[in-house]
Structures are given as C-alpha cells and as structure tokens.
Design an enzyme around this catalytic site. Structure first.
Site, PDB file in Angstrom:
ATOM      1  N   ARG A  65       0.844  -1.200   0.000  1.00 29.28           N
ATOM      2  CA  ARG A  65       0.000   0.000   0.000  1.00 29.28           C
ATOM      3  C   ARG A  65       0.876   1.245   0.000  1.00 29.28           C
ATOM      4  O   ARG A  65       2.019   1.211   0.412  1.00 29.28           O
ATOM      5  CB  ARG A  65      -0.922   0.025   1.238  1.00 29.28           C
ATOM      6  CG  ARG A  65      -2.035  -0.995   1.192  1.00 29.28           C
ATOM      7  CD  ARG A  65      -2.953  -0.833   2.399  1.00 29.28           C
ATOM      8  NE  ARG A  65      -3.765   0.371   2.309  1.00 29.28           N
ATOM      9  CZ  ARG A  65      -3.797   1.339   3.217  1.00 29.28           C
ATOM     10  NH1 ARG A  65      -3.077   1.256   4.314  1.00 29.28           N
ATOM     11  NH2 ARG A  65      -4.577   2.386   3.054  1.00 29.28           N
ATOM     12  N   LYS A 130       2.936  -7.087  12.580  1.00 29.56           N
ATOM     13  CA  LYS A 130       2.318  -7.374  11.279  1.00 29.56           C
ATOM     14  C   LYS A 130       2.730  -8.741  10.734  1.00 29.56           C
ATOM     15  O   LYS A 130       3.915  -9.026  10.585  1.00 29.56           O
ATOM     16  CB  LYS A 130       2.701  -6.268  10.282  1.00 29.56           C
ATOM     17  CG  LYS A 130       2.076  -6.468   8.902  1.00 29.56           C
ATOM     18  CD  LYS A 130       2.111  -5.168   8.113  1.00 29.56           C
ATOM     19  CE  LYS A 130       1.683  -5.337   6.681  1.00 29.56           C
ATOM     20  NZ  LYS A 130       1.478  -4.076   5.980  1.00 29.56           N
ATOM     21  N   ARG A 266      -2.212   5.023  12.973  1.00 31.18           N
ATOM     22  CA  ARG A 266      -1.108   4.820  13.931  1.00 31.18           C
ATOM     23  C   ARG A 266      -1.636   5.050  15.337  1.00 31.18           C
ATOM     24  O   ARG A 266      -2.523   5.877  15.533  1.00 31.18           O
ATOM     25  CB  ARG A 266      -0.002   5.855  13.707  1.00 31.18           C
ATOM     26  CG  ARG A 266       0.665   5.790  12.366  1.00 31.18           C
ATOM     27  CD  ARG A 266       1.809   4.779  12.388  1.00 31.18           C
ATOM     28  NE  ARG A 266       2.550   4.863  11.151  1.00 31.18           N
ATOM     29  CZ  ARG A 266       2.194   4.273  10.013  1.00 31.18           C
ATOM     30  NH1 ARG A 266       1.099   3.559   9.957  1.00 31.18           N
ATOM     31  NH2 ARG A 266       2.926   4.402   8.925  1.00 31.18           N
TER      32      ARG A 266
HETATM   33  C1  BTN Z   1       0.674  -3.803   2.417  1.00 31.66           C
HETATM   34  O1  BTN Z   1       0.614  -4.203   3.578  1.00 31.66           O
HETATM   35  O2  BTN Z   1       1.260  -2.747   2.127  1.00 31.66           O
HETATM   36  C2  BTN Z   1       0.032  -4.625   1.338  1.00 31.66           C
HETATM   37  C3  BTN Z   1       0.951  -5.715   0.878  1.00 31.66           C
HETATM   38  C4  BTN Z   1       0.345  -6.568  -0.212  1.00 31.66           C
HETATM   39  C5  BTN Z   1       1.341  -7.565  -0.752  1.00 31.66           C
HETATM   40  C6  BTN Z   1       0.710  -8.547  -1.685  1.00 31.66           C
HETATM   41  S1  BTN Z   1       1.789  -9.886  -2.074  1.00 31.66           S
HETATM   42  C7  BTN Z   1       0.725 -10.426  -3.330  1.00 31.66           C
HETATM   43  C8  BTN Z   1       0.190  -9.193  -4.022  1.00 31.66           C
HETATM   44  N1  BTN Z   1       1.065  -8.780  -5.093  1.00 31.66           N
HETATM   45  C9  BTN Z   1       1.638  -7.617  -4.849  1.00 31.66           C
HETATM   46  O3  BTN Z   1       2.468  -7.030  -5.588  1.00 31.66           O
HETATM   47  N2  BTN Z   1       1.220  -7.139  -3.655  1.00 31.66           N
HETATM   48  C10 BTN Z   1       0.261  -8.015  -3.041  1.00 31.66           C
END
Ligand code: BTN
Length: 268
Positions: A65, A130, A266
């Site tokens: 994100r 996390k 946060r």
């Molecule tokens: C976050 O916490 O910032 C979201 C992370 C999301 C990661 C997943 S892994 C599978 C899918 N492909 C990606 O490029 N991102 C999501």
C-alpha cells in the site's frame, strides 16, 4: 536460506486441500513473477465463471500500500492475488479490503494462531506485529467503471533473520506463531476457503453482515489514534467501523468517518 529448503507452490496440493471447492477456482501458481497484483490487473484471464488465483513463490516487484515495496525472499512468504468479479447485483467494494482481512484472520485462527488482530483498513497483526498485508486494487471495465477487484495478499511464513522490514510495531511470521506452521499450499487453500465464504456473504448482504466480526478483532478499539497520509493530520479515539467499512474516529469536533484510501492508522 538454501533455495531447495522450502515447499514450493503446487496446484495439485492446493486443489487436494480445497476438496470440492477446487472447482470454484482457476489456479495459476508460478515459481516467479513481478507482482501477482500487476499481472492480474494487466492480463486478467478470460471469465470462465471461476475465481482466478495467481500465486508466486517469489515476486520480483511486489507492491504494498501507499507505493511501498513488498519484499520477497525464497520460502519467506505466501504471495498471491485473487480476481473478484462483481455481479450486477453485488455491493460496491467499499468494505472489501476489511472483508479480506477478516478472511485471513479466520484462516489463521483455524490454524490455532493466538492473538489475531485487524488494523484498519486491512493489516493482519499478531499481538500487535504485522503478519500479513493486503492490497486491493480495482480493475476498470473498459470505460464501464470498475468490473473487478484484484485482491493481493502477502503472508509472512518464515522471514530471514536479516530481513529489515520497516513497520511501526514490528513484524512477525508464522514460524513464530505456531509450533508446526503450514506450508504455503495448505495455507493458500485455507485462506481461499474463507475468502470464498466471506466474499459470497459480502456480495449478498454487504459489510453490515461482517462488521461485528471485524470489530471483535479491531487492534485499536477505543485507543487514541492518528491518521497519516492525509493533508491535514487527524487524531481521535478509534470508535470502530461503520456499515460501509469506514473508520469512525471520535474527535473533539464529533464523530468523523475516514474512508480507506491512501491513509494509514497509527497509535497516537
Ligand atoms: C501492504 O501491507 O502494504 C500490502 C501488501 C500486499 C502484498 C501482496 S503480495 C501479493 C500481491 N502482489 C503484490 O504485488 N502485492 C500483493
């Protein structure tokens, strides 16, 4: 870590673990891809009535994100994306990312993981650290508005000791949570089972039907929090989420709704 030292994704193993539900999914499991979200957004498979799933043992350009990178090491995580197409009667996906977090939480609870919490909009925490991240992106339906959502999920299985993952309250992995953590194939099948059930309920009844379950796991319930990523800082007491999945903040000026987007929460 030795490259041969981990269980690779295997469509037969996932299908066997899914049982009868395997027929509902079109599984595409690859040793490597740039980002499973990017591939499903840019090259969606034809709609054959099944839910498309793309998983990779390793992503070379995994995305998180707010423009962040989702790092990848061999055997360190389960990374996959699901293409969820809307039916004409389905709800617009306002609460979708919260529903996905709930599905991951329930899969982990079924495995016996203790202390599973959800941090709005969709981080999955274990006792505050996390374990999993979720990136939901809408795919546009060629000028007819959103036609589908790409739901990307990354779950830490066994992070390398040297992994420097930046997160305010720290990160964890499944080996730290369970004496015998599942491999990626069983875990993928389990999350898909829960996603299938909850997305069906969400499509028919909306987020209202799942709001209570989400709030039971709210990591920041009744705690002072602040929103980061907005032009103006916003602080208040976390008062849960509403029927659309918006965060409710009790502020000196009253109850404020915060819609998920490019913002994060946060502890204040
Ligand atoms: C976050 O916490 O910032 C979201 C992370 C999301 C990661 C997943 S892994 C599978 C899918 N492909 C990606 O490029 N991102 C999501």
């Amino acid at each position: 870590m030795n490259l041969s030292d981990y269980e690779a994704l295997d469509a037969g193993a996932v299908a066997a673990a899914l049982g009868e539900l395997a027929a509902a999914f079109a599984l595409d499991l690859r040793p490597e891809c740039d980002s499973t979200n990017s591939r499903l957004l840019e090259e969606p498979p034809p709609d054959d009535g099944r839910i498309a799933v793309l998983a990779a043992d390793r992503q070379t350009a995994g995305r998180g994100r707010r423009g962040r990178t989702w790092q990848s090491w061999p055997g360190a995580g389960l990374t996959f994306s699901v293409l969820w197409r809307f039916t004409p009667s389905a709800q617009l996906p306002a609460g979708l990312s919260l529903v996905v977090g709930l599905a991951v939480a329930r899969a982990l609870e079924e495995l016996g993981v203790d202390g599973v919490q959800l941090k709005w909009p969709n981080d999955v925490l274990i006792h505050g650290r996390k374990l999993a991240g979720i990136l939901v992106e809408l795919s546009s339906g060629r000028g007819r508005g959103p036609a589908a959502a790409v739901i990307g999920i990354g779950i830490n299985l066994r992070l390398p000791d040297a992994a420097a993952v930046d997160y305010p309250t720290g990160v964890t992995d499944l080996t730290a949570c369970l004496p015998s953590p599942p491999g990626p194939n069983r875990l993928l099948a389990l999350v898909l089972q829960h996603l299938h059930g909850l997305l069906g309920l969400y499509a028919s009844a909306g987020f209202t039907a799942l709001r209570g379950a989400w709030q039971q796991r709210n990591a920041f319930a009744d705690l002072p929090v602040r929103i980061v990523g907005e032009a103006e800082a916003l602080a208040g007491i976390c008062a849960g989420v509403d029927d659309d999945g918006a965060l409710l903040l009790q502020t000196p000026d009253g109850l404020v709704r915060v819609l998920s987007g490019e913002v994060s929460l946060r502890l204040a």
